[in-house]
Design a protein around this motif. Structure first.
Motif, PDB file in Angstrom:
ATOM      1  N   LYS A 362       8.432 -28.506  19.520  1.00  0.00           N
ATOM      2  CA  LYS A 362       8.526 -26.872  19.072  1.00  0.00           C
ATOM      3  C   LYS A 362       7.107 -26.203  19.835  1.00  0.00           C
ATOM      4  O   LYS A 362       7.632 -25.142  20.096  1.00  0.00           O
ATOM      5  CB  LYS A 362       8.273 -26.956  17.495  1.00  0.00           C
ATOM      6  N   GLU A 363       6.100 -26.564  19.692  1.00  0.00           N
ATOM      7  CA  GLU A 363       4.866 -26.106  20.474  1.00  0.00           C
ATOM      8  C   GLU A 363       5.166 -25.852  21.911  1.00  0.00           C
ATOM      9  O   GLU A 363       4.879 -24.849  22.350  1.00  0.00           O
ATOM     10  CB  GLU A 363       3.441 -26.856  19.962  1.00  0.00           C
ATOM     11  N   LEU A 364       5.767 -26.941  22.627  1.00  0.00           N
ATOM     12  CA  LEU A 364       5.942 -27.102  23.951  1.00  0.00           C
ATOM     13  C   LEU A 364       7.011 -26.012  24.272  1.00  0.00           C
ATOM     14  O   LEU A 364       7.043 -25.409  25.291  1.00  0.00           O
ATOM     15  CB  LEU A 364       6.653 -28.452  24.128  1.00  0.00           C
ATOM     16  N   ASN A 365       8.238 -25.704  23.514  1.00  0.00           N
ATOM     17  CA  ASN A 365       9.017 -24.673  23.782  1.00  0.00           C
ATOM     18  C   ASN A 365       8.700 -23.367  23.764  1.00  0.00           C
ATOM     19  O   ASN A 365       8.827 -22.407  24.651  1.00  0.00           O
ATOM     20  CB  ASN A 365      10.101 -24.997  22.748  1.00  0.00           C
ATOM     21  N   GLU A 366       7.564 -23.185  22.659  1.00  0.00           N
ATOM     22  CA  GLU A 366       7.158 -21.849  22.550  1.00  0.00           C
ATOM     23  C   GLU A 366       5.804 -21.566  23.871  1.00  0.00           C
ATOM     24  O   GLU A 366       6.037 -20.386  24.428  1.00  0.00           O
ATOM     25  CB  GLU A 366       6.031 -21.953  21.115  1.00  0.00           C
ATOM     26  N   MET A 367       5.297 -22.569  24.067  1.00  0.00           N
ATOM     27  CA  MET A 367       4.553 -22.406  25.440  1.00  0.00           C
ATOM     28  C   MET A 367       5.347 -22.103  26.699  1.00  0.00           C
ATOM     29  O   MET A 367       5.026 -21.300  27.454  1.00  0.00           O
ATOM     30  CB  MET A 367       3.817 -23.819  25.781  1.00  0.00           C
ATOM     31  N   GLN A 368       6.534 -22.718  26.704  1.00  0.00           N
ATOM     32  CA  GLN A 368       7.499 -22.553  27.835  1.00  0.00           C
ATOM     33  C   GLN A 368       7.818 -21.269  27.967  1.00  0.00           C
ATOM     34  O   GLN A 368       8.236 -20.523  29.094  1.00  0.00           O
ATOM     35  CB  GLN A 368       8.459 -23.800  27.948  1.00  0.00           C
ATOM     36  N   LYS A 369       8.279 -20.511  26.831  1.00  0.00           N
ATOM     37  CA  LYS A 369       8.827 -19.447  26.828  1.00  0.00           C
ATOM     38  C   LYS A 369       7.856 -18.137  27.230  1.00  0.00           C
ATOM     39  O   LYS A 369       8.327 -17.169  27.819  1.00  0.00           O
ATOM     40  CB  LYS A 369       9.162 -18.912  25.135  1.00  0.00           C
ATOM     41  N   ILE A 370       6.579 -18.278  27.119  1.00  0.00           N
ATOM     42  CA  ILE A 370       5.752 -17.166  27.283  1.00  0.00           C
ATOM     43  C   ILE A 370       5.109 -17.306  28.705  1.00  0.00           C
ATOM     44  O   ILE A 370       4.241 -16.602  29.143  1.00  0.00           O
ATOM     45  CB  ILE A 370       4.711 -16.923  26.384  1.00  0.00           C
ATOM     46  N   SER A 371       5.095 -18.743  29.280  1.00  0.00           N
ATOM     47  CA  SER A 371       4.467 -18.999  30.622  1.00  0.00           C
ATOM     48  C   SER A 371       5.055 -18.479  31.742  1.00  0.00           C
ATOM     49  O   SER A 371       6.305 -18.368  32.053  1.00  0.00           O
ATOM     50  CB  SER A 371       4.244 -20.364  30.851  1.00  0.00           C
ATOM     51  N   SER A 372       4.210 -18.083  32.703  1.00  0.00           N
ATOM     52  CA  SER A 372       4.608 -17.781  34.047  1.00  0.00           C
ATOM     53  C   SER A 372       4.798 -19.038  34.819  1.00  0.00           C
ATOM     54  O   SER A 372       4.486 -20.244  34.435  1.00  0.00           O
ATOM     55  CB  SER A 372       3.705 -16.766  34.715  1.00  0.00           C
ATOM     56  N   ASN A 373       5.623 -18.943  36.146  1.00  0.00           N
ATOM     57  CA  ASN A 373       5.675 -20.031  36.792  1.00  0.00           C
ATOM     58  C   ASN A 373       4.352 -20.810  37.135  1.00  0.00           C
ATOM     59  O   ASN A 373       4.134 -22.036  37.236  1.00  0.00           O
ATOM     60  CB  ASN A 373       6.436 -19.904  37.867  1.00  0.00           C
ATOM     61  N   ALA A 374       3.463 -19.986  37.468  1.00  0.00           N
ATOM     62  CA  ALA A 374       2.021 -20.340  37.966  1.00  0.00           C
ATOM     63  C   ALA A 374       1.533 -21.132  36.739  1.00  0.00           C
ATOM     64  O   ALA A 374       0.780 -22.127  36.825  1.00  0.00           O
ATOM     65  CB  ALA A 374       1.154 -19.431  38.269  1.00  0.00           C
ATOM     66  N   GLU A 375       1.527 -20.603  35.544  1.00  0.00           N
ATOM     67  CA  GLU A 375       0.766 -21.427  34.223  1.00  0.00           C
ATOM     68  C   GLU A 375       1.790 -22.502  33.827  1.00  0.00           C
ATOM     69  O   GLU A 375       1.000 -23.485  33.620  1.00  0.00           O
ATOM     70  CB  GLU A 375       0.983 -20.303  33.236  1.00  0.00           C
TER      71      GLU A 375
END
Length: 496
Positions: A362-375
Motif C-alpha cells: 500500500k505504501e509503495l503504491n502511494e510512493m509511486q503515485k507521487i514520484s517523478s521518473n527521477a525519484e
C-alpha cells in the motif's frame, strides 16, 4: 528629597539586576590523591576542574588559596580566620567555610590511578541549600604508551566528562557566558584557547584546516587532530571546524573526546542542526542509538515541518525496535508534504521488514503515485537491494518451515489439521510477497533475478494450493503435483 529616594531605589534595582545576570561564584578546594596516587595527579585534576568549569562559562571559579582576593577579603572582614582555613579538611567543613566566605557553590573531589584506569570523583554543593551532589567518571589508558602522558590524557577525559554532566544537571538553569575561555593548558585534550595572531583568526584557522586535511590525506590522523584543535583555538566560534574535529575523533573511535567537543560546541550554538546530526552519529557509532533517537526526535518536535528530521527520528526508533514510535514519525513526515515520496518509501520498507507485505505494498503504491521518473530511479537503485535482502531471508524461512512441516506431518508428529493451518498461513505470506515483488521495479542488472523470484513465488503458491487439496481429498496426484511445484519453486528462488 524625593529625587534622592528615586536615585537610591534605581541604584538598588540596577545592582539587583546585575547580580541576577551574573554567574554564580564557585570555590574550588584542592583535589585529594586517593590510595597512593601521585600528588601530581591531584594537582592536575584540580587544574582540570578549574579549566573546564571556566570553559563551560556557567560559574566564576576561584581556588581556595590564601592569596586569592576573595579569601583575603573574607579574612579582612573577619568572616574567616587562618585557623578556620586549616580545619577545612572535610566536605562539610569546606561547605561551611564557603558559606561564610560568601560563594554560591563549593566543589572538590579525589582522583585514583590504578594500573590502567583513572577514576575521578567530584562533589559539588550549593552553599545555601547545603545539598551535596557527587559525580564520577573513569577513563582507561594504554599500558603501551607513555604512562605519564596517558594518565594525563585520562585525567582530562574523565574530568571533562564530569564537568559537562555537572553543568547539565546542577547548572542547567545558568546562562553560559558568551566570552571565550582563556587558558594556558597544553596537551591533546587541552581546553580551548583564544591566542593572539598577526593575521585574522579566520585566516589562521583556514590555514590550519588545510594543513589538517593534508595530514588526513597522508594518513597522519594523530597530527590532523592536533592541527584541527589548533584551528578551533584560532577560531573558537567556528562550528564547522569543530564538526570536522568531532568526525575525526569518531573515526578513530575516540568517542569520549568527540562527545566532549560536541558539548563545547553546543554551548556556543545550542540549536545548530549540523552539530546535532553529528552528535547523533557519534552516539550511534558509540553503540548508544537511543541517545541518537532522542536527539532527532527532539529536533523533529522543535521543527515540526522538517521532513528529514522526522524520517531520521523514525529510522532511529525503528533501529531500537520502537515500532509504534517509528511509524508515528514516518506518518508525521508524510503529513508535512504529501507530494514528497520519501516518507512513503520508508514506510514501505519498514512494513516489509516486519513481514507486513500487504501494508508495504500500500505504501509503495502511494510512493509511486507521487514520484517523478527521477525519484523512482533513485528509489529503485537505493531501496530495491534492501527489499530483496528482507524478502529472500523471509523466503528462506518459508521454505524451511514448509519442509519442516511436511516432515513433521509425514512422521505423524503433528496432526493433519495443524499441518493444514500451517500451509494455509505460508500460502498467504508467499502471495503477499509475490504481490510486492511484482510492484517493485528492479535495477537493470537485477531484472532477471526479480523475474526468477516472482516465478518462484508463483510456483510455491501452487505447491501450497496442491498440498491443501491433498490434505482435503487425500488424492495422491495432488501430493505429487505439490512436490513438483515445490522442487521447481526452489530452483527459481535460489537462481542468480
Amino acid at each position: 528629597m524625593n529625587r534622592l529616594v528615586i536615585l537610591v531605589l534605581l541604584l538598588v534595582f540596577c545592582t539587583a539586576l546585575q547580580a541576577a545576570d551574573s554567574p554564580p561564584i564557585a570555590l574550588l578546594f584542592p583535589v585529594t590523591a586517593d590510595k597512593g596516587t601521585d600528588q601530581a595527579c591531584a594537582v592536575e585534576t584540580t587544574q582540570a576542574i578549574k579549566t573546564y568549569m571556566r570553559q563551560i562559562g556557567k560559574a566564576d571559579i576561584t581556588d581556595f588559596q590564601p592569596d586569592s582576593p576573595l579569601i583575603e577579603r573574607a579574612v579582612l572582614e573577619h568572616r574567616i580566620t587562618a585557623e578556620d582555613m586549616s580545619k577545612a579538611t572535610t566536605p562539610d567543613a569546606e561547605l561551611q567555610l564557603a558559606n561564610r566566605i560568601g560563594t554560591d557553590l563549593v566543589l572538590s573531589g579525589d582522583v585514583l590511578v590504578t594500573e590502567d584506569k583513572v577514576t575521578v570523583k567530584i562533589w559539588i554543593a550549593r552553599t545555601q541549600t547545603k545539598k551535596f551532589m557527587q559525580f564520577e567518571a573513569s577513563a582507561g589508558f594504554s599500558l603501551s604508551s607513555n604512562r605519564d602522558r596517558a594518565i594525563s590524557n585520562a585525567i582530562q577525559s574523565a574530568t571533562s566528562s564530569i564537568i559537562y554532566k555537572l553543568a547539565g544537571e546542577v547548572l542547567k538553569d545558568v546562562k553560559a557566558s558568551p566570552s571565550p575561555v582563556q587558558s594556558t593548558e597544553e596537551g591533546p585534550d587541552a581546553p580551548l584557547v583564544e591566542p593572539t595572531y598577526n593575521q585574522p583568526r579566520s585566516m589562521e584557522a583556514e590555514t590550519l584546516v588545510n594543513k589538517a586535511e593534508q595530514s588526513i590525506k597522508d594518513g597522519d590522523l594523530a597530527n590532523a587532530i592536533l592541527t584541527y584543535r589548533a584551528a578551533v583555538n584560532a577560531d573558537p566560534r567556528n562550528i564547522d571546524i569543530r564538526i570536522k574535529l568531532i568526525r575525526l575523533y569518531t573515526e578513530r573511535r575516540m568517542f569520549s573526546q568527540a562527545l566532549d567537543e560536541a558539548e563545547r560546541a553546543k554551548l556556543i550554538e545550542p540549536e545548530n542542526e549540523a552539530l546535532r546530526a553529528e552528535l547523533a552519529q557519534v552516539y550511534e557509532k558509540r553503540g548508544t542509538p537511543e541517545k541518537a533517537a532522542e536527539i532527532y526526535t527532539s529536533v523533529a518536535e522543535k521543527n515540526p515541518n522538517d521532513i528529514d528530521a522526522r524520517i531520521k527520528a523514525g529510522d532511529y526508533q525503528w533501529q531500537l525496535g520502537r515500532f509504534d514510535e517509528a511509524e508515528k514519525q514516518y506518518r508525521l513526515a508524510a503529513q508535512i508534504d504529501q507530494t514528497n515520496p520519501s516518507p512513503y518509501a520508508r514506510l514501505s520498507l519498514f512494513f516489509a521488514s516486519r513481514s507486513m507485505y500487504g501494508e508495504s505494498l500500500k505504501e509503495l503504491n502511494e510512493m509511486q503515485k507521487i514520484s517523478s521518473n527521477a525519484e523512482l530511479k533513485v528509489f529503485t537503485n537505493t531501496y530495491y537491494p534492501r527489499f530483496m535482502s528482507i524478502i529472500e531471508k523471509d523466503l528462506d524461512g518459508i521454505l524451511a518451515r514448509f519442509d519442516g512441516g511436511y516432515t513433521s506431518f509425514s512422521q505423524k508428529e503433528i496432526t493433519r489439521e495443524a499441518y493444514y493451518g500451517q500451509v494455509q498461513g505460508l500460502s498467504k505470506r508467499v502471495q503477499s510477497i509475490s504481490g510486492l515483488l511484482q510492484a517493485l521495479t528492479p535495477p537493470e542488472d537485477l531484472v532477471s533475478v526479480n523475474r526468477h523470484r516472482v516465478l518462484g513465488c508463483s510456483l510455491l503458491a501452487q505447491s501450497c494450493a496442491s498440498t491443501l487439496r491433498y490434505l482435503e481429498t487425500n488424492e495422491t496426484s495432488e501430493k505429487e503435483d505439490a512436490e513438483i511445484f515445490h522442487t521447481e519453486a526452489k530452483k527459481h528462488l535460489t537462481a542468480n
